[in-house]
Scaffold this active site. Structure first.
Site, PDB file in Angstrom:
ATOM      1  N   HIS A 383      -0.483   0.316  -1.362  1.00 35.06           N
ATOM      2  CA  HIS A 383       0.222   1.533  -1.761  1.00 35.06           C
ATOM      3  C   HIS A 383      -0.705   2.582  -2.377  1.00 35.06           C
ATOM      4  O   HIS A 383      -0.301   3.730  -2.578  1.00 35.06           O
ATOM      5  CB  HIS A 383       1.342   1.183  -2.748  1.00 35.06           C
ATOM      6  CG  HIS A 383       2.503   2.121  -2.687  1.00 35.06           C
ATOM      7  ND1 HIS A 383       2.504   3.260  -1.920  1.00 35.06           N
ATOM      8  CD2 HIS A 383       3.708   2.100  -3.303  1.00 35.06           C
ATOM      9  CE1 HIS A 383       3.649   3.895  -2.062  1.00 35.06           C
ATOM     10  NE2 HIS A 383       4.399   3.217  -2.893  1.00 35.06           N
ATOM     11  N   ARG A 384      -1.939   2.220  -2.686  1.00 31.31           N
ATOM     12  CA  ARG A 384      -2.891   3.213  -3.186  1.00 31.31           C
ATOM     13  C   ARG A 384      -3.297   4.182  -2.086  1.00 31.31           C
ATOM     14  O   ARG A 384      -3.589   5.352  -2.353  1.00 31.31           O
ATOM     15  CB  ARG A 384      -4.144   2.530  -3.736  1.00 31.31           C
ATOM     16  CG  ARG A 384      -3.922   1.648  -4.944  1.00 31.31           C
ATOM     17  CD  ARG A 384      -5.183   0.882  -5.284  1.00 31.31           C
ATOM     18  NE  ARG A 384      -5.612   0.027  -4.176  1.00 31.31           N
ATOM     19  CZ  ARG A 384      -6.718  -0.710  -4.187  1.00 31.31           C
ATOM     20  NH1 ARG A 384      -7.508  -0.688  -5.246  1.00 31.31           N
ATOM     21  NH2 ARG A 384      -7.045  -1.465  -3.156  1.00 31.31           N
TER      22      ARG A 384
END
Length: 410
Positions: A383-384
Site C-alpha cells: 500500500h506504500r
C-alpha cells in the site's frame, strides 16, 4: 534574530495559544523576510500568558512576542531589567520577555524556505526542517519533501529493527512424550525469514474478486482432449500467467520495487516481466521464475512452467531458473481447494496474486440463472506504492483477459 536580509519581518504563523505549556527552544511564531522563513523559539520554559503579536504584523529585533508564566525569580529578574518594544504596536511591556526576538536566538535555528502548511506537517511528524533538502524553486522545501523524508526515516528504522529481529520460536521445557519434534528444512527456515521480513516491512492490503472462466475452461478442455502428448496439457494457471503479464504491461507499477535512491523513496520499474510461480516441494515452497513472460505465447509458457516445476520438485533447479529476480509472483492453491486467502508479498516485490479453486455458481443474466465457472482471485499489494483504485483496475483487467481469452492473443 538571525540575518534574513531585512530589518523588518512579517509574522505569518502563530504556533502557540494562551495557556499552552512550552519548553525552551519550542517554536512560538513563524516570520518571513525577503529571503526566507524562520521559526522563532522560546528562550525559556513556561506557560503562555499572553500573545502580543498577530499574523501580518511587522516586527524586528527586540520585539516582544509573548509573555510566559511559571519562570523562576532569577530568570524574571534578569528579563525584567530590560524593556523590549516592538514596532508598529501601541503595546509596551516590562514583563518577562521570554519570547523576544533577539540576537541570541538559539544557534540551532537555520534559515529554511517553507510555507506554513509544510511547517505544520513537519511538526506533526516531529521532523526538523533543517534536516531536509528542498527540491522546490531556490531550495524551497515542499510537502512532498517532508513526506519523502518521513518515509525514508521509517524505511531506515525498519531496516535497523530487522537486523535485530530473529524468527522467534516457542521455547519451553517439554518431554518427548508430550510432543513430537519435526525439524524445519533449510528451505523452510530460509522461507520463514523471508516471510517475516516481508510481513514486517510491507503494509499488505488484499483485494478479492472472481473471474468468469467458463469459456476459457471449455476451450482448455477441448484443446487438451485433442492433444496426443498428454504431458503438454494446458492448465488454468497458464492462462492466468499470460493474463498477468498483459496486466503488468498495462500497469507497470506492479512490476517494480521500492528503493531508497539518493535519499528519496522511489519505485523502480523492472525492464522485463519475470513472473515467479510458487511450487510446493517436499522441502517447502520454492519460487522459480519464468523470464520475459510477455514475449512468450501460451504454449511456451506451459512448457517453461512444466520444466521449472519438475526441476523444483526434483531439487534440480538451475541458476538460470532463479538468477533473475521475479518482478511479480503467483501462488496457485486451486488444485488443493479453498475459496480465498491472503498471500504474502515476496520481498522486495510490490504485489502477488493468489488463485483458489474455481467453483460453479449461479449467474443471473436478466432472464434466468445460468451456471458460470468462477475463479477466485486474491491480489495482495504494497500500500506504500499501490493504492486501492490501482489494485481494482489491475485485477479487473486480469478478469477481462480471462473471461474472453481472445484478448490474450492480441
Amino acid at each position: 534574530m538571525p540575518d534574513i536580509g531585512t530589518d523588518l519581518v512579517e509574522v505569518i504563523e502563530i504556533l502557540v495559544k494562551i495557556g499552552d505549556q512550552v519548553k525552551k527552544d519550542d517554536s512560538l511564531i513563524t516570520v518571513e523576510g525577503q529571503k526566507a522563513s524562520i521559526e522563532i523559539p522560546a528562550s525559556h520554559t513556561g506557560t503562555i500568558k499572553n500573545i502580543i503579536v498577530h499574523i501580518g504584523e511587522k516586527i524586528t529585533t527586540g520585539s516582544l512576542i509573548a509573555i510566559l508564566n511559571g519562570i523562576d525569580d532569577n530568570v524574571k529578574s534578569k528579563n525584567d531589567s530590560s524593556s523590549y518594544s516592538f514596532k508598529n504596536s501601541k503595546n509596551t511591556s516590562t514583563n518577562s520577555n521570554l519570547g523576544n526576538v533577539n540576537n541570541n536566538i538559539n544557534n540551532r535555528t537555520i534559515l529554511v524556505h517553507a510555507t506554513p502548511t509544510v511547517r505544520r506537517l513537519a511538526r506533526k511528524f516531529d521532523i526538523k526542517l533543517e534536516n531536509i533538502t528542498g527540491t522546490g524553486r531556490k531550495g524551497r522545501i515542499l510537502k512532498e519533501d517532508v513526506i519523502s523524508y518521513k518515509n525514508i526515516s521509517l524505511f531506515n528504522d525498519i531496516k535497523k529493527s530487522l537486523k535485530k529481529t530473529n524468527v522467534n520460536y516457542y521455547k519451553d521445557n517439554v518431554t518427548c512424550d508430550d510432543f513430537k519434534s519435526i525439524e524445519l528444512t533449510r528451505t523452510q527456515i530460509r522461507s520463514s525469514k523471508n516471510l517475516l521480513k516481508s510481513w514486517l516491512t510491507i503494509p499488505h492490503v488484499t483485494q478479492f474478486d472472481e473471474s468468469d472462466i467458463t469459456e476459457l475452461e471449455n476451450f482448455r478442455q477441448k484443446y487438451n482432449s485433442d492433444l496426443k502428448d498428454k504431458s503438454k496439457k494446458l492448465t488454468i494457471l497458464i492462462f492466468v500467467i499470460k493474463a498477468v503479464s498483459k496486466a503488468l504491461e498495462m500497469f507497470p507499477k506492479f512490476n517494480g520495487r521500492l528503493i531508497n535512491k539518493d535519499n528519496r523513496i522511489a519505485i523502480v520499474l523492472n525492464e522485463h516481466i519475470n513472473i515467479g510461480i510458487v511450487v510446493d516441494t517436499d522441502d517447502g515452497l520454492l519460487v522459480p521464475v519464468i523470464n520475459r513472460v510477455n514475449k512468450k505465447n501460451i504454449s511456451s509458457i506451459s512448457n517453461d512452467l512444466r520444466i521449472i516445476s519438475e526441476r523444483a520438485r526434483s531439487r534440480k533447479l538451475n541458476f538460470s531458473d532463479i538468477k533473475e529476480y521475479g518482478s511479480f509472483t503467483i501462488s496457485n492453491l486451486g488444485g488443493i481447494g479453498g475459496t480465498n486467502f491472503t498471500p504474502i508479498i515476496k520481498y522486495p516485490e510490490l504485489a502477488i496474486l493468489g488463485i483458489s479453486r474455481a467453483l460453479i455458481k449461479p449467474y443471473w443474466n436478466s432472464h434466468a440463472f445460468i451456471p458460470k465457472l468462477m475463479l477466485p482471485l486474491s491480489l495482495s499489494y504494497d500500500h506504500r506504492a499501490i493504492d486501492g483504485v490501482a489494485a481494482v483496475r489491475f485485477i479487473t483487467f486480469v478478469k477481462k483477459m480471462l473471461t474472453d481469452i481472445r484478448f490474450l492473443m492480441i
